[in-house]
Design an enzyme around this catalytic site. Sequence first.
Site, PDB file in Angstrom:
ATOM      1  N   HIS A  60     113.726 -11.573 109.811  1.00  0.00           N
ATOM      2  CA  HIS A  60     113.878 -10.004 109.927  1.00  0.00           C
ATOM      3  C   HIS A  60     113.429  -9.022 110.929  1.00  0.00           C
ATOM      4  O   HIS A  60     111.660  -9.848 110.687  1.00  0.00           O
ATOM      5  CB  HIS A  60     113.844  -9.413 108.545  1.00  0.00           C
ATOM      6  CG  HIS A  60     114.804  -8.098 108.177  1.00  0.00           C
ATOM      7  ND1 HIS A  60     115.557  -7.391 107.098  1.00  0.00           N
ATOM      8  CD2 HIS A  60     114.169  -7.127 109.457  1.00  0.00           C
ATOM      9  CE1 HIS A  60     115.933  -6.365 107.197  1.00  0.00           C
ATOM     10  NE2 HIS A  60     114.930  -5.606 108.141  1.00  0.00           N
ATOM     11  N   HIS A  62     113.284  -5.911 114.006  1.00  0.00           N
ATOM     12  CA  HIS A  62     113.607  -4.941 114.555  1.00  0.00           C
ATOM     13  C   HIS A  62     112.542  -4.511 115.994  1.00  0.00           C
ATOM     14  O   HIS A  62     111.902  -4.460 116.298  1.00  0.00           O
ATOM     15  CB  HIS A  62     113.789  -3.351 114.292  1.00  0.00           C
ATOM     16  CG  HIS A  62     114.292  -3.471 112.564  1.00  0.00           C
ATOM     17  ND1 HIS A  62     115.497  -2.681 112.577  1.00  0.00           N
ATOM     18  CD2 HIS A  62     113.794  -3.611 111.587  1.00  0.00           C
ATOM     19  CE1 HIS A  62     116.066  -2.627 111.124  1.00  0.00           C
ATOM     20  NE2 HIS A  62     115.201  -3.394 110.294  1.00  0.00           N
ATOM     21  N   GLN A 155     121.564   1.871 111.279  1.00  0.00           N
ATOM     22  CA  GLN A 155     120.738   3.214 110.698  1.00  0.00           C
ATOM     23  C   GLN A 155     120.568   4.015 110.241  1.00  0.00           C
ATOM     24  O   GLN A 155     120.195   3.794 109.083  1.00  0.00           O
ATOM     25  CB  GLN A 155     119.113   2.965 111.851  1.00  0.00           C
ATOM     26  CG  GLN A 155     118.258   3.815 111.667  1.00  0.00           C
ATOM     27  CD  GLN A 155     116.899   3.187 110.934  1.00  0.00           C
ATOM     28  OE1 GLN A 155     116.311   2.347 111.251  1.00  0.00           O
ATOM     29  NE2 GLN A 155     116.562   3.484 109.635  1.00  0.00           N
ATOM     30  N   HIS A 213     120.374  -4.488 104.991  1.00  0.00           N
ATOM     31  CA  HIS A 213     119.211  -3.842 104.314  1.00  0.00           C
ATOM     32  C   HIS A 213     119.633  -2.766 102.974  1.00  0.00           C
ATOM     33  O   HIS A 213     120.512  -2.267 103.071  1.00  0.00           O
ATOM     34  CB  HIS A 213     119.008  -2.351 105.295  1.00  0.00           C
ATOM     35  CG  HIS A 213     118.055  -2.801 106.224  1.00  0.00           C
ATOM     36  ND1 HIS A 213     118.591  -4.397 107.354  1.00  0.00           N
ATOM     37  CD2 HIS A 213     116.899  -2.816 106.936  1.00  0.00           C
ATOM     38  CE1 HIS A 213     117.891  -3.862 108.271  1.00  0.00           C
ATOM     39  NE2 HIS A 213     116.887  -3.616 108.328  1.00  0.00           N
ATOM     40  N   GLU A 216     116.241  -0.213  99.767  1.00  0.00           N
ATOM     41  CA  GLU A 216     115.373  -0.873 100.451  1.00  0.00           C
ATOM     42  C   GLU A 216     114.510   0.741  99.373  1.00  0.00           C
ATOM     43  O   GLU A 216     114.557   1.593 100.442  1.00  0.00           O
ATOM     44  CB  GLU A 216     114.906  -0.821 102.209  1.00  0.00           C
ATOM     45  CG  GLU A 216     113.477  -0.656 102.340  1.00  0.00           C
ATOM     46  CD  GLU A 216     113.078  -0.922 103.750  1.00  0.00           C
ATOM     47  OE1 GLU A 216     114.446  -0.908 105.021  1.00  0.00           O
ATOM     48  OE2 GLU A 216     112.396  -0.668 104.661  1.00  0.00           O
ATOM     49  N   ASP A 312     109.611  -7.459 109.627  1.00  0.00           N
ATOM     50  CA  ASP A 312     110.323  -6.184 109.502  1.00  0.00           C
ATOM     51  C   ASP A 312     110.186  -5.319 111.237  1.00  0.00           C
ATOM     52  O   ASP A 312     111.063  -4.989 111.808  1.00  0.00           O
ATOM     53  CB  ASP A 312     110.389  -5.354 108.370  1.00  0.00           C
ATOM     54  CG  ASP A 312     111.759  -4.071 108.283  1.00  0.00           C
ATOM     55  OD1 ASP A 312     112.151  -4.483 108.650  1.00  0.00           O
ATOM     56  OD2 ASP A 312     111.170  -3.478 106.756  1.00  0.00           O
TER      57      ASP A 312
END
Length: 408
Positions: A60, A62, A155, A213, A216, A312
Amino acid sequence: MAYDILLRGAKLISSDLDSVVDIGIKNGIIVEIASSINEKADVELDVQGKLVSPPFVESHIHLDSALTAGEPRWNESGTLFEGIQIWGERKQKISIDDVKKRAIATLKQQAEWGVLFVRSHADVSEQQLIALQALLEVREEVKDWITLQVVAFPQDGIYSHSGNETLLEKALEMGVDVVGGIPHYELTREDGVRSVHRIFELAQQYDRLIDIHCDEIDDDQSRFLEVVTACAIRSGMGSRVTASHTTAFGSYNNAYAFKLMGFLQQARINFIANPLINITLQGRGDNYPKRRGITRVKELWQQGLNVSFGHDCVQDPWYVLGTGNMLDVAHMGVHVCQMTGMSEINACYDMITVNGAKTLNLADNDYGVEIGKKANLIVLDVSNRYDAIRLRTAPRYVISRGNLLNRV
Ligand code: FE2
């Protein structure tokens, strides 16, 4: 037959014994593992009893926002939501070239740390889908030395802006590997539930994996994991589904968590925790006592469910540190999840290797130090998983598809 590469005196991670083996590699494949190999080789590496492991898996990250910390401004509150705002400003200025340069630089950094399989989210809430185009190009450009999976990640939510749902489907048409979502960030709970249903529909229609996701947030009422679980049970997609973060699971009351755990046993989905980022971003609204803000990693592992660890972020609006070393992630996991028993430390190592491979649904012959599999392996300057996590040093050798990438 002369081998391309011959490793002498390798301690296999799969072996509890102190004995060592030789490993012969030819045409990108592990062709022989034996106590002593007599063949010659173009490159012969005496690894002197050091640990030979399958490569690290970054499950995971980005990459589209990596290496942007401080642009256009520093995240002073340190919260997830200020991070989303800052990225919203930064992404007005992204270009394909900008994203590709940062993504490739990060992947090179990770490969040096022995990471050869990566799943990256690409923000698909931006009209031009620039991050997505860039990461799809990167996937192609790096494929000879690193495997990159790209997730279509909305997002800003699927239903929070008109057009976002269309963008998500366009991303699938453009060839992403995985469909993502962010139900806890949709405008209402109902929108969040609807988004999970839509993600499953799209995944089945386009035959893709799912990585959401999910929850979170420290809100103990954020309960989209149960929706993902129900959809996984009903669709039978189980191991093709991943719930990332699920930090609210760390805040649920035990009665609810226990009930949910039973459903998770049926669903058999994968979990990804991101200890570096979860411990940093969560708990920001707490006074004291302050929560750790990580999902129930130890309990999920004890239940036999598949959990892997990811970064992440590496130097972005959500997390300003990071070097791409998965051993840093596992090291933080040991602390934050209180997994200090020897079997627990070993499990944390597995969460950045074999468990990650399972989360990514890697092809069987791509992963594992076994005869007949592709020659993807790393040699660490230690003799066990405990020292690997304790010392967190760079691998001595990284071999990808039978090619030696580095030499420390
Ligand atoms: Fe993420």
